[in-house]
Motif scaffolding. Structure first.
Motif, PDB file in Angstrom:
ATOM      1  N   ARG A 105       0.839  -1.195   0.000  1.00 16.96           N
ATOM      2  CA  ARG A 105       0.000   0.000   0.000  1.00 16.96           C
ATOM      3  C   ARG A 105       0.874   1.244   0.000  1.00 16.96           C
ATOM      4  NH1 ARG A 105      -5.340   0.306   1.074  1.00 16.96           N
ATOM      5  NH2 ARG A 105      -6.210   2.346   1.542  1.00 16.96           N
ATOM      6  N   ILE A 107       2.084   4.840   0.629  1.00 18.00           N
ATOM      7  CA  ILE A 107       1.875   5.809   1.702  1.00 18.00           C
ATOM      8  C   ILE A 107       1.558   7.158   1.077  1.00 18.00           C
ATOM      9  CG2 ILE A 107       2.898   6.916   3.704  1.00 18.00           C
ATOM     10  CD1 ILE A 107       4.685   4.478   4.026  1.00 18.00           C
ATOM     11  N   ARG A 108       0.329   7.568   1.247  1.00 21.04           N
ATOM     12  CA  ARG A 108      -0.096   8.833   0.666  1.00 21.04           C
ATOM     13  C   ARG A 108       0.273   9.985   1.582  1.00 21.04           C
ATOM     14  NH1 ARG A 108      -6.266  10.242  -1.323  1.00 21.04           N
ATOM     15  NH2 ARG A 108      -5.805  12.256  -2.293  1.00 21.04           N
ATOM     16  N   HIS A 109       0.785  11.010   0.987  1.00 20.05           N
ATOM     17  CA  HIS A 109       1.167  12.186   1.763  1.00 20.05           C
ATOM     18  C   HIS A 109      -0.089  12.889   2.266  1.00 20.05           C
ATOM     19  CE1 HIS A 109       3.442  15.629   3.131  1.00 20.05           C
ATOM     20  NE2 HIS A 109       2.658  16.423   2.427  1.00 20.05           N
ATOM     21  N   THR A 110      -0.214  12.957   3.555  1.00 17.70           N
ATOM     22  CA  THR A 110      -1.383  13.582   4.161  1.00 17.70           C
ATOM     23  C   THR A 110      -0.982  14.944   4.738  1.00 17.70           C
ATOM     24  OG1 THR A 110      -0.925  12.430   6.236  1.00 17.70           O
ATOM     25  CG2 THR A 110      -2.452  11.386   4.702  1.00 17.70           C
ATOM     26  N   LYS A 111      -1.838  15.895   4.529  1.00 15.88           N
ATOM     27  CA  LYS A 111      -1.606  17.233   5.060  1.00 15.88           C
ATOM     28  C   LYS A 111      -2.371  17.392   6.365  1.00 15.88           C
ATOM     29  CE  LYS A 111      -1.032  19.417   0.527  1.00 15.88           C
ATOM     30  NZ  LYS A 111      -1.522  20.481  -0.384  1.00 15.88           N
ATOM     31  N   ASN A 112      -1.698  17.876   7.374  1.00 14.66           N
ATOM     32  CA  ASN A 112      -2.359  18.168   8.633  1.00 14.66           C
ATOM     33  C   ASN A 112      -1.737  19.431   9.223  1.00 14.66           C
ATOM     34  OD1 ASN A 112       0.079  17.328   9.963  1.00 14.66           O
ATOM     35  ND2 ASN A 112      -0.627  15.210   9.751  1.00 14.66           N
ATOM     36  N   ARG A 116       1.921  21.584   8.557  1.00 16.44           N
ATOM     37  CA  ARG A 116       1.861  22.984   8.146  1.00 16.44           C
ATOM     38  C   ARG A 116       2.645  23.862   9.107  1.00 16.44           C
ATOM     39  NH1 ARG A 116       2.755  26.697   6.133  1.00 16.44           N
ATOM     40  NH2 ARG A 116       1.495  28.262   5.040  1.00 16.44           N
TER      41      ARG A 116
END
Length: 267
Positions: A105, A107-112, A116
């Motif tokens: 799977r 690993i999708r870059h997630t913004k949090n 930031r």
């Protein structure tokens, strides 16, 4: 007479040859409707069609092998799969190249908000970040439908680009009218007397913060103060964010690096 006897003999020999299964002159259509046909092997097993005969002979190894029904049953019993137990599930046998493929799977870059904050803000949000990192107390002016309701002061723990603020060790102060001086100018006799629900809330496990009321400058308003451990202020309610009066200003890290240089120049 002689010719007739010769013809009859020839016809009988021809008919016998067409009905002979081993003869080259065998006529299957004539044998099908003739009552004089003799089966070469009277005890031969009957089959519905040629395919069933070929299938059984191939099971034995071909037409060169002697037909044996018991041997066919023995071979088929050996070919049958063993019976599974009552609760056993059938297992399919896979070749190594037919096995399941392991899916990795991505690993999708997630913004949090934490990512930031690592990048840093500029402008007013950058000043908020410096106050947050310096653990300074800030004062946030809160609005109401018309005008400013009051302010809250506390330590800024977290914020986002929409100016949603998370504060700790909060002291909230706001102004309201006295009960006898309602903004909608109701008659005092038409207003219900306030009821104390603290005992009922205590039974429900709800502890309300203690309110401190003091009179304001005029006769119609009072100032209410309460302390809460944590508070979340929505960005749409924020009017102004400043340092708490008397709180020292946080110095940016870039300015801290230039302080030794200024001291050296003075000396």
């Amino acid at each position: 007479m002689g010719n007739s006897d010769t013809d009859s003999t020839t016809s009988e020999s021809d008919s016998s040859g067409e009905l002979d299964v081993g003869s080259k002159r065998f006529n299957p259509l004539k044998a099908l409707y003739s009552v004089k046909l003799k089966v070469p092997v009277p005890k031969a097993r009957l089959h519905d069609n040629i395919s069933s005969l070929e299938g059984k002979q191939l099971t034995l190894g071909g037409f060169t092998e002697k037909f044996d029904e018991a041997r066919i049953r023995q071979i088929r019993a050996a070919q049958n799969k063993p019976k599974l137990a009552e609760n056993e599930m059938p297992q399919r046998r896979f070749l190594p190249e037919q096995g399941p493929v392991t899916r990795v799977r991505s690993i999708r870059h997630t913004k949090n908000i934490f990512i930031r904050l690592e990048k840093g803000f500029e402008g007013p949000l950058g000043q908020l970040q410096r106050w947050m990192e310096g653990r300074n107390r800030v004062r946030v002016s809160i609005r109401k439908q018309k005008g400013v309701r009051g302010h809250v002061s506390g330590v800024l723990e977290l914020f986002d680009k929409h100016w949603n603020l998370a504060l700790s060790d909060v002291c909230e102060t706001w102004t309201r009218r006295k009960y006898r001086y309602s903004e909608n100018r109701q008659h005092p006799d038409s207003m219900e007397a306030p009821r104390d629900c603290s005992e009922r809330l205590r039974r429900l496990g709800i502890v309300l913060p203690e309110l401190k009321v003091r009179p304001a400058d005029g006769k119609k308003n009072v100032i209410i103060t309460r302390k809460v451990p944590q508070l979340l202020v929505k960005g749409e309610m924020v009017v102004l964010v400043t340092l708490e009066p008397g709180e020292p200003q946080a110095i940016p890290s870039s300015a801290l690096q230039t302080l030794p240089e200024l001291d050296a120049q003075k000396h």
